[in-house]
Design a protein around this motif. Structure first.
Motif, PDB file in Angstrom:
ATOM      1  N   ILE A  38       0.844  -1.189   0.000  1.00  0.00           N
ATOM      2  CA  ILE A  38       0.000   0.000   0.000  1.00  0.00           C
ATOM      3  C   ILE A  38       0.884   1.245   0.000  1.00  0.00           C
ATOM      4  CG2 ILE A  38      -1.776   1.274   1.248  1.00  0.00           C
ATOM      5  CD1 ILE A  38      -2.674  -1.371   2.464  1.00  0.00           C
ATOM      6  N   ILE A  39       0.567   2.185  -0.922  1.00  0.00           N
ATOM      7  CA  ILE A  39       1.434   3.334  -1.115  1.00  0.00           C
ATOM      8  C   ILE A  39       0.679   4.645  -0.883  1.00  0.00           C
ATOM      9  CG2 ILE A  39       3.042   2.217  -2.684  1.00  0.00           C
ATOM     10  CD1 ILE A  39       1.443   3.293  -5.029  1.00  0.00           C
ATOM     11  N   ASP A  40       1.441   5.708  -0.643  1.00  0.00           N
ATOM     12  CA  ASP A  40       0.857   7.029  -0.464  1.00  0.00           C
ATOM     13  C   ASP A  40       0.345   7.574  -1.795  1.00  0.00           C
ATOM     14  OD1 ASP A  40       1.285   7.196   2.267  1.00  0.00           O
ATOM     15  OD2 ASP A  40       3.286   8.078   2.050  1.00  0.00           O
ATOM     16  N   GLY A  41      -0.439   8.635  -1.711  1.00  0.00           N
ATOM     17  CA  GLY A  41      -1.036   9.207  -2.901  1.00  0.00           C
ATOM     18  C   GLY A  41      -0.070   9.952  -3.795  1.00  0.00           C
ATOM     19  N   ASP A  42       1.162  10.218  -3.309  1.00  0.00           N
ATOM     20  CA  ASP A  42       2.157  10.889  -4.140  1.00  0.00           C
ATOM     21  C   ASP A  42       3.306   9.962  -4.512  1.00  0.00           C
ATOM     22  OD1 ASP A  42       3.320  10.667  -1.643  1.00  0.00           O
ATOM     23  OD2 ASP A  42       4.087  12.719  -1.587  1.00  0.00           O
ATOM     24  N   ALA A  43       3.085   8.648  -4.372  1.00  0.00           N
ATOM     25  CA  ALA A  43       4.135   7.672  -4.672  1.00  0.00           C
ATOM     26  C   ALA A  43       4.370   7.563  -6.168  1.00  0.00           C
ATOM     27  CB  ALA A  43       3.756   6.301  -4.103  1.00  0.00           C
ATOM     28  N   SER A  44       5.576   7.141  -6.538  1.00  0.00           N
ATOM     29  CA  SER A  44       5.918   6.904  -7.937  1.00  0.00           C
ATOM     30  C   SER A  44       5.200   5.672  -8.465  1.00  0.00           C
ATOM     31  CB  SER A  44       7.430   6.712  -8.076  1.00  0.00           C
ATOM     32  OG  SER A  44       8.139   7.840  -7.622  1.00  0.00           O
ATOM     33  N   LEU A  45       5.064   5.600  -9.777  1.00  0.00           N
ATOM     34  CA  LEU A  45       4.491   4.418 -10.415  1.00  0.00           C
ATOM     35  C   LEU A  45       5.294   3.183 -10.025  1.00  0.00           C
ATOM     36  CD1 LEU A  45       2.469   3.277 -12.588  1.00  0.00           C
ATOM     37  CD2 LEU A  45       4.315   3.621 -14.246  1.00  0.00           C
ATOM     38  N   ILE A  46       4.616   2.144  -9.539  1.00  0.00           N
ATOM     39  CA  ILE A  46       5.323   0.951  -9.077  1.00  0.00           C
ATOM     40  C   ILE A  46       5.404  -0.132 -10.146  1.00  0.00           C
ATOM     41  CG2 ILE A  46       4.736   1.388  -6.663  1.00  0.00           C
ATOM     42  CD1 ILE A  46       2.697  -0.911  -6.872  1.00  0.00           C
ATOM     43  N   ILE A  47       4.712   0.037 -11.266  1.00  0.00           N
ATOM     44  CA  ILE A  47       4.844  -0.903 -12.383  1.00  0.00           C
ATOM     45  C   ILE A  47       5.925  -0.382 -13.314  1.00  0.00           C
ATOM     46  CG2 ILE A  47       3.710  -1.970 -14.370  1.00  0.00           C
ATOM     47  CD1 ILE A  47       1.069  -1.733 -12.930  1.00  0.00           C
ATOM     48  N   ASN A  48       6.912  -1.198 -13.574  1.00  0.00           N
ATOM     49  CA  ASN A  48       7.986  -0.821 -14.495  1.00  0.00           C
ATOM     50  C   ASN A  48       7.421  -0.730 -15.914  1.00  0.00           C
ATOM     51  OD1 ASN A  48      10.226  -0.635 -16.152  1.00  0.00           O
ATOM     52  ND2 ASN A  48      11.380  -2.240 -15.101  1.00  0.00           N
ATOM     53  N   PRO A  49       7.504   0.419 -16.572  1.00  0.00           N
ATOM     54  CA  PRO A  49       6.973   0.538 -17.930  1.00  0.00           C
ATOM     55  C   PRO A  49       7.601  -0.428 -18.934  1.00  0.00           C
ATOM     56  CG  PRO A  49       7.351   2.715 -17.003  1.00  0.00           C
ATOM     57  CD  PRO A  49       7.953   1.732 -16.053  1.00  0.00           C
ATOM     58  N   GLU A  50       8.740  -1.003 -18.578  1.00  0.00           N
ATOM     59  CA  GLU A  50       9.372  -1.987 -19.463  1.00  0.00           C
ATOM     60  C   GLU A  50       8.707  -3.359 -19.350  1.00  0.00           C
ATOM     61  OE1 GLU A  50      11.756  -1.134 -21.643  1.00  0.00           O
ATOM     62  OE2 GLU A  50      11.434   0.907 -20.892  1.00  0.00           O
ATOM     63  N   VAL A  51       7.901  -3.549 -18.309  1.00  0.00           N
ATOM     64  CA  VAL A  51       7.211  -4.829 -18.112  1.00  0.00           C
ATOM     65  C   VAL A  51       5.967  -4.866 -18.991  1.00  0.00           C
ATOM     66  CG1 VAL A  51       5.902  -6.206 -16.442  1.00  0.00           C
ATOM     67  CG2 VAL A  51       8.070  -5.146 -15.767  1.00  0.00           C
ATOM     68  N   ARG A  52       5.755  -5.974 -19.691  1.00  0.00           N
ATOM     69  CA  ARG A  52       4.572  -6.121 -20.534  1.00  0.00           C
ATOM     70  C   ARG A  52       3.376  -6.476 -19.652  1.00  0.00           C
ATOM     71  NH1 ARG A  52       3.096 -10.660 -24.971  1.00  0.00           N
ATOM     72  NH2 ARG A  52       1.822  -9.402 -26.358  1.00  0.00           N
ATOM     73  N   THR A  53       2.381  -5.629 -19.663  1.00  0.00           N
ATOM     74  CA  THR A  53       1.243  -5.773 -18.773  1.00  0.00           C
ATOM     75  C   THR A  53       0.057  -6.428 -19.480  1.00  0.00           C
ATOM     76  OG1 THR A  53       0.367  -3.618 -19.369  1.00  0.00           O
ATOM     77  CG2 THR A  53       1.920  -3.701 -17.503  1.00  0.00           C
ATOM     78  N   LEU A  54      -0.987  -6.688 -18.703  1.00  0.00           N
ATOM     79  CA  LEU A  54      -2.237  -7.212 -19.264  1.00  0.00           C
ATOM     80  C   LEU A  54      -2.789  -6.292 -20.348  1.00  0.00           C
ATOM     81  CD1 LEU A  54      -4.731  -9.124 -19.259  1.00  0.00           C
ATOM     82  CD2 LEU A  54      -5.576  -7.847 -17.278  1.00  0.00           C
ATOM     83  N   PRO A  55      -2.925  -4.972 -20.114  1.00  0.00           N
ATOM     84  CA  PRO A  55      -3.402  -4.118 -21.205  1.00  0.00           C
ATOM     85  C   PRO A  55      -2.437  -4.061 -22.389  1.00  0.00           C
ATOM     86  CG  PRO A  55      -2.798  -2.802 -19.294  1.00  0.00           C
ATOM     87  CD  PRO A  55      -2.834  -4.224 -18.849  1.00  0.00           C
ATOM     88  N   ASP A  56      -1.131  -4.126 -22.148  1.00  0.00           N
ATOM     89  CA  ASP A  56      -0.172  -4.208 -23.258  1.00  0.00           C
ATOM     90  C   ASP A  56      -0.488  -5.399 -24.150  1.00  0.00           C
ATOM     91  OD1 ASP A  56       1.559  -2.023 -22.867  1.00  0.00           O
ATOM     92  OD2 ASP A  56       2.696  -3.108 -21.340  1.00  0.00           O
TER      93      ASP A  56
END
Length: 509
Positions: free
Chosen positions: A98-116
């Motif tokens: 669980i992260i704060d509301g100003d946290a950085s994106l925790i998914i690496n954009p280099e990772v191929r995701t479900l929407p990708d």
């Protein structure tokens, strides 16, 4: 030449698609709408025994689809579950929490995701609602395009609550820009130092619609004291009572815009997360106070999306997946009398545990899958995890996954479509410790200490901490009351070994 099978099935009034494999061969790709509710327990819908609130739309969805009795979120808290769902990887591997509301994106954009993956299969992709996966690269500037974000991890369109309703900033982002923001009133957000832009909960309790614990005593916006501090952005502030209408309208707008080609919509509701501020339309819709009222509100949102699909003639060509991110919680910081008003209702559906807990109710989710063209209505007892949706949907749309893609996701498409009751052989449950399911057996790994943090004690949660191994047979002990580890040391050893393989460790605690 006539297709004899087509003629016979048409005469009988049956679909010509009888299996997922035939659909793949025929290049038949359904629209996919994933309705992801927040903090909804297994027993919080009518089909699973809810008392004191009615959920007619969700029940209708179940009547026309498959109601799963043993499907799980990957974790018992929201950010880890969302991370696992979209990446096909267990959250602990990236220390997602669980992260704060100003946290950085925790998914690496280099990772191929479900929407990708779905984009590669020809889908338009959109996310509407709660995000809580971080935005930006740190020191986020909320006054321009916030990136990286949903676009960088596979979503063509996004309309977001950045984190949760109990955290600042309390604004919407559309395609990663704050909606309605005035350049003359820029937003500033901090989780470490006080900002004096809005009243502070510790100083002005008379302004609160709901009193709260010490964690939520930051900036007061719309009568709700939040976690963190915010200054500016007054023209962009949301109104809590309008959130379900705003999000549902955006979801239906996305559906309408993309009706001509396959689309994937991740509709991530804020309900029924605290603060539970029901619109007047739903106040006293239940006998359980605000928590029951927002369950009714959630069900209305589901019905609106179902109605939009029907209006556009898309119902039979759309797979709807309805589920939740983690188990129920009655008191998560705001005083709305949920524990006092719950009555005979069992949010966990008779299972032990809650949000934050390794017991079954922490991850056993209400789960319904409907797709009239390919699914026969019924009930399934298959053991499944949300982490498996990635590989299973890849199979459905004919996408081959690389070895690095979705490393923890197993392909169980036939189970999700109700063609088999065989699901996972082994299923991981993640909270603040680890559990493992093998058939009817449930194992909870021992910890070095069973001390419960004060913040969990204050939420009246039993997280399942124990210095001894715990083993339960859920077939005759669904409430996990009788530890049989001492009677079955070989099963305990076997399950710990399986858990070690997943965790990549030889540790037993």
């Amino acid at each position: 030449m006539l297709n004899i099978k087509f003629v016979l099935l048409s005469f009988l009034g049956l679909s010509t698609f009888t299996s997922a494999q035939e659909i793949i061969i025929g290049k038949e790709k359904p629209n996919i709408v994933l309705i992801y509710v927040d903090d909804l327990g297994y027993g919080d819908i009518g089909i699973n025994g809810a008392i004191g609130v009615e959920t007619p739309n969700t029940d209708k969805l179940a009547a026309n689809g498959i109601n799963f009795t043993d499907a799980h979120s990957a974790a018992a808290t929201c950010t880890p579950s969302r991370y696992s769902l979209l990446t096909g990887q267990y959250a602990f591997r990236s220390k997602a929490q669980i992260i704060d509301g100003d946290a950085s994106l925790i998914i690496n954009p280099e990772v191929r995701t479900l929407p990708d993956m779905l984009k590669h299969a020809g889908y338009s992709t959109g996310v509407v609602g709660k995000w809580h996966l971080g935005l930006g690269n740190g020191n986020t500037n909320w006054n321009g395009r916030v990136h990286p974000g949903p676009k960088e991890v596979g979503f063509d369109y996004s309309f977001l609550i950045p984190s949760t309703g109990d955290r600042v900033p309390t604004v919407y982002l559309e395609n990663q820009k704050v909606v309605g923001l005035s350049a003359n009133d820029p937003i500033h957000v901090s989780y470490t130092e006080r900002l004096d832009g809005y009243p502070i909960g510790t100083e002005h309790p008379e302004l609160l619609k709901q009193h709260t614990d010490s964690q939520h005593l930051g900036s007061i916006i719309n009568g709700i004291s939040r976690i963190g501090y915010m200054k500016g952005g007054e023209s962009a502030l949301w109104v809590d009572e309008e959130i379900p209408f705003v999000l549902t309208n955006r979801a239906n707008s996305f559906i309408n815009t993309h009706a001509e080609k396959p689309f994937f919509l991740f509709f991530s509701l804020h309900d029924i997360h605290q603060p539970r501020i029901a619109n007047i339309k739903f106040v006293e819709a239940s006998s359980m106070g605000p928590r029951g009222d927002v369950i009714a509100q959630m069900d209305w949102c589901v019905g609106q999306v179902m109605g939009q699909l029907e209006k556009l003639g898309l119902t039979k060509d759309t797979m709807i997946i309805f589920t939740s991110d983690n188990g129920p919680i009655l008191d998560d910081g705001y005083l709305d009398y949920a524990p006092e008003l719950v009555g005979d209702h069992s949010p966990g559906g008779g299972f032990k545990g809650s949000k934050y807990s390794i017991y079954e109710a922490g991850t056993r989710m209400p789960t319904i899958v409907s797709w009239p063209k390919a699914i026969n209505p019924g009930t399934s007892h298959a053991l499944l995890s949300q982490v498996d949706l990635y590989a299973s949907l890849a199979k459905l749309v004919g996408q081959k996954l690389e070895k690095k893609d979705a490393p923890d996701s197993e392909e169980h498409l036939n189970a999700w479509l109700g063609k088999t009751s065989e699901g996972r052989k082994v299923l991981l449950e993640e909270a603040y410790t680890f559990g493992l399911r093998m058939g009817d057996y449930k194992y909870i790994m021992p910890k070095k200490s069973n001390e419960v943090p004060e913040w969990l004690v204050n939420k009246f949660v039993d997280p399942g901490f124990s210095t001894l191994p715990l083993l339960f047979n859920l077939k005759n002990d669904r409430s996990e009351e009788h530890n049989i580890a001492a009677q079955h040391p070989k099963i305990v050893e076997q399950m710990q070994q399986q858990l070690n393989k997943i965790l990549g460790t030889n540790e037993s605690h």
